[in-house]
Design an enzyme around this catalytic site. Structure first.
Site, PDB file in Angstrom:
ATOM      1  CE  LYS A 119     -61.379  40.028  79.582  1.00  0.00           C
ATOM      2  NZ  LYS A 119     -62.619  39.435  78.538  1.00  0.00           N
ATOM      3  N   GLY A 151     -69.464  50.814  67.559  1.00  0.00           N
ATOM      4  CA  GLY A 151     -68.365  49.833  67.390  1.00  0.00           C
ATOM      5  C   GLY A 151     -68.260  48.680  66.601  1.00  0.00           C
ATOM      6  CB  VAL A 152     -68.176  48.294  62.975  1.00  0.00           C
ATOM      7  CG1 VAL A 152     -69.564  48.251  62.948  1.00  0.00           C
ATOM      8  CG2 VAL A 152     -67.475  49.007  62.919  1.00  0.00           C
ATOM      9  N   GLY A 153     -65.427  47.039  65.026  1.00  0.00           N
ATOM     10  CA  GLY A 153     -64.518  45.774  65.349  1.00  0.00           C
ATOM     11  C   GLY A 153     -64.883  44.407  65.093  1.00  0.00           C
ATOM     12  CG  HIS A 154     -61.476  41.732  65.734  1.00  0.00           C
ATOM     13  ND1 HIS A 154     -60.890  42.973  66.524  1.00  0.00           N
ATOM     14  CD2 HIS A 154     -60.629  40.838  64.804  1.00  0.00           C
ATOM     15  CE1 HIS A 154     -59.464  42.705  66.462  1.00  0.00           C
ATOM     16  NE2 HIS A 154     -59.526  41.416  64.936  1.00  0.00           N
ATOM     17  CB  VAL A 155     -67.901  40.981  68.153  1.00  0.00           C
ATOM     18  CG1 VAL A 155     -68.645  40.211  67.998  1.00  0.00           C
ATOM     19  CG2 VAL A 155     -66.672  40.545  68.947  1.00  0.00           C
TER      20      VAL A 155
HETATM   21  P1  NAD Z   1     -62.459  45.712  68.785  1.00  0.00           P
HETATM   22  O1  NAD Z   1     -61.295  45.906  69.621  1.00  0.00           O
HETATM   23  O2  NAD Z   1     -61.895  44.435  68.138  1.00  0.00           O
HETATM   24  O3  NAD Z   1     -63.844  46.831  68.634  1.00  0.00           O
HETATM   25  C1  NAD Z   1     -63.889  47.785  69.894  1.00  0.00           C
HETATM   26  C2  NAD Z   1     -64.576  48.283  68.471  1.00  0.00           C
HETATM   27  O4  NAD Z   1     -65.382  49.621  69.029  1.00  0.00           O
HETATM   28  C3  NAD Z   1     -62.956  49.096  67.980  1.00  0.00           C
HETATM   29  O5  NAD Z   1     -63.361  49.503  66.446  1.00  0.00           O
HETATM   30  C4  NAD Z   1     -63.006  50.807  68.216  1.00  0.00           C
HETATM   31  O6  NAD Z   1     -63.171  51.920  67.854  1.00  0.00           O
HETATM   32  C5  NAD Z   1     -65.062  51.313  68.671  1.00  0.00           C
HETATM   33  N1  NAD Z   1     -64.866  51.591  70.273  1.00  0.00           N
HETATM   34  C6  NAD Z   1     -64.585  52.316  70.845  1.00  0.00           C
HETATM   35  N2  NAD Z   1     -65.074  53.030  72.232  1.00  0.00           N
HETATM   36  C7  NAD Z   1     -66.310  53.164  71.055  1.00  0.00           C
HETATM   37  C8  NAD Z   1     -67.078  54.219  71.149  1.00  0.00           C
HETATM   38  N3  NAD Z   1     -67.540  54.641  72.673  1.00  0.00           N
HETATM   39  N4  NAD Z   1     -68.075  54.494  70.290  1.00  0.00           N
HETATM   40  C9  NAD Z   1     -67.572  54.198  69.227  1.00  0.00           C
HETATM   41  N5  NAD Z   1     -66.617  52.927  68.758  1.00  0.00           N
HETATM   42  C10 NAD Z   1     -65.878  52.266  69.993  1.00  0.00           C
HETATM   43  O7  NAD Z   1     -63.269  44.717  70.222  1.00  0.00           O
HETATM   44  P2  NAD Z   1     -64.009  43.169  69.561  1.00  0.00           P
HETATM   45  O8  NAD Z   1     -63.511  42.086  69.915  1.00  0.00           O
HETATM   46  O9  NAD Z   1     -64.796  43.587  68.728  1.00  0.00           O
HETATM   47  O10 NAD Z   1     -65.192  43.475  71.385  1.00  0.00           O
HETATM   48  C11 NAD Z   1     -65.931  43.689  71.118  1.00  0.00           C
HETATM   49  C12 NAD Z   1     -66.946  44.147  72.210  1.00  0.00           C
HETATM   50  O11 NAD Z   1     -67.631  42.599  72.781  1.00  0.00           O
HETATM   51  C13 NAD Z   1     -66.041  44.079  74.075  1.00  0.00           C
HETATM   52  O12 NAD Z   1     -66.664  44.330  74.869  1.00  0.00           O
HETATM   53  C14 NAD Z   1     -65.554  42.870  74.455  1.00  0.00           C
HETATM   54  O13 NAD Z   1     -65.083  42.209  75.081  1.00  0.00           O
HETATM   55  C15 NAD Z   1     -67.123  41.977  74.032  1.00  0.00           C
HETATM   56  N6  NAD Z   1     -66.637  40.602  73.589  1.00  0.00           N
HETATM   57  C16 NAD Z   1     -65.680  40.547  72.475  1.00  0.00           C
HETATM   58  C17 NAD Z   1     -65.536  38.925  72.452  1.00  0.00           C
HETATM   59  C18 NAD Z   1     -65.120  38.329  70.960  1.00  0.00           C
HETATM   60  O14 NAD Z   1     -65.486  37.233  70.346  1.00  0.00           O
HETATM   61  N7  NAD Z   1     -63.888  39.179  70.732  1.00  0.00           N
HETATM   62  C19 NAD Z   1     -66.284  38.042  72.227  1.00  0.00           C
HETATM   63  C20 NAD Z   1     -67.411  38.446  73.710  1.00  0.00           C
HETATM   64  C21 NAD Z   1     -66.784  39.827  73.933  1.00  0.00           C
END
Ligand code: NAD
Length: 352
Positions: free
Chosen positions: A75, A175-179
């Site tokens: 990582k 959390g409603v980011g990418h995933v």
């Molecule tokens: P991202 O940054 O796109 O989304 C995360 C979201 O969570 C953001 O919108 C952020 O504003 C929100 N957030 C942060 N802290 C918060 C809280 N305390 N309460 C509410 N919302 C909060 O990230 P992502 O790529 O969607 O990844 C999300 C999680 O999944 C991470 O832990 C990441 O390591 C894990 N993950 C992601 C992937 C991937 O393909 N992107 C793969 C495996 C694991």
């Protein structure tokens, strides 16, 4: 999850010209190049960044082994510069650091980084995936694949614990980011009701409008009345306090390192909550990354991502049979794979 394997190496990044500061952790190369995304996030200090990098890298070793990938775990954690900075210079410098590792570390995007950032890294090294997608080839943003794997796993977990499908159930999503957003699309289409916490108000509003979701604060999300809790933000959301007040009977989401300490898994099990191990259910993205790096077809990636649900079913069977938590059963499978690759510490853990 308890980390029983020590990291193979830790590289400290410090390039004052670009603002690059952080760590690359090569946790294990027993099964192949240490693969894991690059996170860009705000950290209080270097110690906090290095602790996060170590935990995330060790989770990648377990995840990649459990997913049957020919990859070890690693990582990169970059500290978000306090002053304005150029992303081009930052990711060029990061790309040079990855190049210096000669292929022992394979990077991709994670929280805070994007396909465009990885394209910058590509100008310095070929040991990067999650690049702009070419038609009919794996690649691009891994998040939809992660969401697809989590969704399939959630269907299995819900069937096990609640004996039904997702239609009409309430899922609390943090959390409603990418995933998280991609997962909500699938849940909404499956007829689930959504309650959402998101710290970015623009994303929260978008999700509320699109899914008719109720919005709650981050502090409240773990204890709102719900059937399933889906952590989709950062790690450590389940500690002894939040786990004790959790209302959902199933936890299944993509966030890495959801359990703040191993004993939280025991507490959830004692309370009758089915916890689907995070590093098992969130493997879809790294499977797509592996497919891109190793030139698999999209069909192969799809089949493997859909296999995440079946892998969870196997782990839940083993947990029931052996009277251990799903977390422990998943670790057993992962360590067995790593041990077959020749790891002495994994062998000792299995023998204990
Ligand atoms: P991202 O940054 O796109 O989304 C995360 C979201 O969570 C953001 O919108 C952020 O504003 C929100 N957030 C942060 N802290 C918060 C809280 N305390 N309460 C509410 N919302 C909060 O990230 P992502 O790529 O969607 O990844 C999300 C999680 O999944 C991470 O832990 C990441 O390591 C894990 N993950 C992601 C992937 C991937 O393909 N992107 C793969 C495996 C694991």
């Amino acid at each position: 999850m308890e980390d029983l394997l020590p990291p193979e190496s830790v590289v400290r990044l410090n390039d004052p010209e670009s603002g690059l500061r952080g760590f690359i952790v090569i946790h294990s190369t027993v099964l192949g190049p240490a693969a894991g995304g690059c996170r860009l996030w705000q950290y209080a200090d270097e110690a906090a960044a290095s602790i996060d990098a170590l935990r995330l890298a060790s989770g990648m070793t377990m995840k990649n082994a459990l997913a049957g990938l020919p990859l070890g775990g690693g990582k990169a954690v970059l500290m978000l510069p306090a002053a304005p900075f150029s992303r081009t210079r930052l990711f060029d410098a990061f790309g040079r650091a990855v190049a210096n590792l000669g292929g022992s570390y394979l990077t991709a995007e994670d929280v805070g980084t994007s396909v465009d950032d990885m394209a910058l890294v590509r100008s310095q090294t070929s040991h990067v995936a999650g690049l702009p997608r070419r038609p009919d080839h794996p690649g691009g943003d891994p998040s939809p694949w992660t969401a697809r794997g989590v969704f399939g796993a959630m269907q299995v977990a819900v069937k096990r614990r609640l004996g039904r499908c997702l239609d009409g159930l309430t899922v609390a999503v943090q959390g409603v980011g990418h995933v998280g957003f991609a997962l909500c699309e699938l849940l909404h289409a499956a007829g689930a009701k959504l309650v959402i916490a998101e710290c970015r108000s623009d994303l929260a509003a978008r999700a509320a409008t699109r899914f008719g979701a109720d919005l709650v604060s981050s502090r409240a999300i773990a204890e709102v009345p719900s059937d399933v809790f889906a952590p989709c933000a950062l790690g450590g959301v389940l500690n002894l306090v939040t786990a004790a007040s959790l209302r959902a009977r199933v936890v299944c989401g993509p966030a890495n390192n959801q359990l703040a300490a191993p004993e939280v898994g025991d507490l959830l099990a004692a309370r009758g909550v089915l916890y689907a191990p995070d590093y098992l259910v969130n493997a879809g993205g790294i499977i797509n990354v592996a497919g891109e790096y190793l030139s698999w077809t999209e069909g192969e990636v799809s089949t493997r991502v859909d296999g995440v649900a079946a892998r969870l079913a196997e782990v839940l069977d083993a947990a029931e049979r052996d009277g251990v938590t799903p977390e422990h059963a998943a670790a057993r499978v992962a360590y067995a794979v790593i041990e077959r690759g020749g790891s002495a510490p994994a062998k000792r853990w299995l023998a204990a």
